[in-house]
Design a protein around this motif. Sequence first.
Motif, PDB file in Angstrom:
ATOM      1  N   ASP A   1      -4.549  -8.849  -1.753  1.00  0.00           N
ATOM      2  CA  ASP A   1      -4.704  -8.407  -3.155  1.00  0.00           C
ATOM      3  C   ASP A   1      -3.349  -8.301  -3.848  1.00  0.00           C
ATOM      4  O   ASP A   1      -3.181  -8.726  -4.985  1.00  0.00           O
TER       5      ASP A   1
ATOM      6  N   ASN B   1      -4.683  -5.525   2.833  1.00  0.00           N
ATOM      7  CA  ASN B   1      -4.595  -5.367   1.377  1.00  0.00           C
ATOM      8  C   ASN B   1      -3.512  -6.222   0.731  1.00  0.00           C
ATOM      9  O   ASN B   1      -3.463  -6.359  -0.492  1.00  0.00           O
TER      10      ASN B   1
ATOM     11  N   ASP C   1       0.807  -1.222   0.000  1.00  0.00           N
ATOM     12  CA  ASP C   1       0.000   0.000   0.000  1.00  0.00           C
ATOM     13  C   ASP C   1       0.846   1.280   0.000  1.00  0.00           C
ATOM     14  O   ASP C   1       1.986   1.274   0.473  1.00  0.00           O
TER      15      ASP C   1
END
Length: 221
Positions: free
Chosen positions: A106, A103, A20
């Motif tokens: 992903d 995240n 991120d």
Amino acid sequence: MSDSEEDSQDKQLKIVVIGDGASGKTSLATRFAQEAFGKQYKQTIGLDFFLKRITLPGNLNVTLQVWDIGGQTIGGKMLDKYVYGAQGVLLVYDITNFQSFKNLEDWYGMVKKANEECDVQPVVSLVGNKIDLEHMRTVKADKHQRFCQENSLISQFVSAKSGDSVFLAFQRVAAEILGVKLNKAEMEQSQCVVKADIVNYSQEPVARTVNPPRSSICVVQ
Ligand SMILES: Nc1nc2c(ncn2[C@@H]2O[C@H](COP(=O)(O)OP(=O)(O)OP(=O)(O)O)[C@@H](O)[C@H]2O)c(=O)[nH]1
């Protein structure tokens, strides 16, 4: 052998650093390649490159091509291309930001997809950054460990700010790619940060004794 001949024999490894925005990827790459850290956040647009030559045990010189990929590229068209063919991947999150850890599912899914047609899969390391902010940790270490076990990832905690274990994080991935074993002493050496405490000498003027009494006693300690 001249330097340039020697250089040309170095192995080059493509290592991508993803995760991120604001998790500290640029800071890690900069700490590793330039031994520097900046407090100011400057978002990476697209990607940046860093090159760093390291020596692995057995006098094995290897140049790491570090691809620092901007956090905003997730879901973008170029990401697959950046990650394709990487031999090593650092999946970075911020230990004080739970969402950055969540995240990673992903990010990791995208790494697997981008390389699914490659014969050799990249070596992947899960990197929990900002351990200098341990008091603000929101991602429990056992969650990190579970993710590593479930996906057979290298586990690493680092601080780009203090430099703690940053070199080790890159070195472990390079060693794993090349099948080089790092022993405990080598790992410890790469981990350590030289810390120096600043001694705050009292600014108070030293009390002086006017005409101090003479003493005939001498004490040797
Ligand atoms: N305390 C602390 N701050 C850090 C650390 N690493 C990075 N930072 C700070 O976190 C912010 C974001 O760092 P970057 O390295 O720019 O983050 P990035 O992941 O490259 O961000 P994008 O370019 O958006 O993908 C900056 O203000 C850094 O100074 C760390 O280990 N400890």
